[in-house]
Enzyme design. Sequence first.
Site, PDB file in Angstrom:
ATOM      1  N   ALA A 107       0.859  -1.196   0.000  1.00  0.00           N
ATOM      2  CA  ALA A 107       0.000   0.000   0.000  1.00  0.00           C
ATOM      3  C   ALA A 107       0.885   1.233   0.000  1.00  0.00           C
ATOM      4  O   ALA A 107       2.105   1.133   0.165  1.00  0.00           O
ATOM      5  CB  ALA A 107      -0.896   0.014   1.235  1.00  0.00           C
ATOM      6  N   LYS A 108       0.304   2.373  -0.211  1.00  0.00           N
ATOM      7  CA  LYS A 108       1.030   3.642  -0.046  1.00  0.00           C
ATOM      8  C   LYS A 108       0.004   4.725   0.176  1.00  0.00           C
ATOM      9  O   LYS A 108      -1.131   4.616  -0.292  1.00  0.00           O
ATOM     10  CB  LYS A 108       1.825   3.967  -1.313  1.00  0.00           C
ATOM     11  N   GLY A 109       0.421   5.783   0.888  1.00  0.00           N
ATOM     12  CA  GLY A 109      -0.491   6.896   1.109  1.00  0.00           C
ATOM     13  C   GLY A 109       0.262   8.198   0.966  1.00  0.00           C
ATOM     14  O   GLY A 109       1.495   8.216   0.904  1.00  0.00           O
TER      15      GLY A 109
END
Length: 419
Positions: A107-109
Amino acid sequence: MENIVNGKLFKNVMQSLNHAAELINCDPNVLVRLQHPRRSMVFSVPVRMDDGTVKVFPGYRVQYSATLGPFKGGIRYHQDVNLSEVAGLAALMTFKTSLLNLPLGGAKGGVRVNPGELSRNEKQSLTRRFTTELGPFIGPHEDIPAPDMGTDPQTMAWMMDTYSQQKGFAQPGVVTGKPVDIGGSLGRNSSTGHGVVYVAEKSCEVMSMDFTKSTMAVQGFGNVGQHACDLAHQKGCKVVAVSDVSGGIHSGEGLDIPALLEYVKENKVVKGFPGADPITNEELLELAVDVLAPCALDGVINEKNMENVKAKIIVEGANGPTTMEAGNFLSEKGVMIVPDILANGGGVIVSYFEWVQDVQNYYWDAEAVEHNMQKTITKAFNKVHKFASEEKVDTRSAAMAVSIQHLEKAMLLRGLYPR
Ligand code: GLU
């Protein structure tokens, strides 16, 4: 998907995925799923600024894959962050955790904001509101954020506190990269930079070079670049150039890294360090060194400068610093490119250890963390090197191939739900 597929970084990651899929003859039904993020979220993050006005910043979290375990990946604060970039970085996290054999997804944000323009209070408010918006989608067994560009252990402390306040009790396992006093791991801060050096050492070994007698240039003197220079210098490697947003410095004799670290603590930037000549970020990438470690932004080695790059080994401390085209060109010239998903894996490896310590409430000493990190990254390096030698392909392609081979196996075993 329209907003996602058009970004440069995302396109680059998909090109290297598709190329590796051909190499391993990947099942097309698996490949099509790997080309799509599982969930992409866009948030509005309102913040009361110090002058009393309210500004709204766009925030993103892309949960790319949870095949191998909970979603995992950092949070980036930068003025250029957008949904496509976050999706590309989330895909890279998926391939990274798989290659490193960690039981985690990807994931990444991020938030589109220039963190340098925020006061401490504004940054804290932004982080707490963003965490609240993320609240329903993250958790120690769901999705575990960590620091990335523009965020640090203090940011993670605010995230952990916000999430814990809303649950009503301490939840250290919700984020990694926290300060040690609230459940962080020893060795997490230096892990990415140290991993870069362990990988550089192994790369020299397979290229019949001696890392302790080599020269190195490092682009980026943030968390990754600083710890990479520190360990490389301790091992006897001559770090001849470093750079940051202020520009770069160069010394043929090798820079005095301990003195430079002190200088940067006081002056914030490398510019003006006594006894070194100024160079630009572009010039640094073109120096005739043994090892080049781009540890800052993506896309810095590209079709414009690839013909001028003279390093023998490129170790990607940053995510996506070499474009596909430049990578192919340089690999053909015999340059060894150790890709991001392997070279900067030290960070997420120790994040995994931190999470294990948090959920077990049992903490390790610094030597155990460092030893196990080196063991894990070396094992992945050896697997990649074996694939590259056996299949006669470059290191970049081999790393992606080994990663998606593992994901393909897992996806076929789990099957497609409902069928
Ligand atoms: N942001 C880092 C990376 O790109 C660390 C991610 C993590 O520890 O979860 O690998």
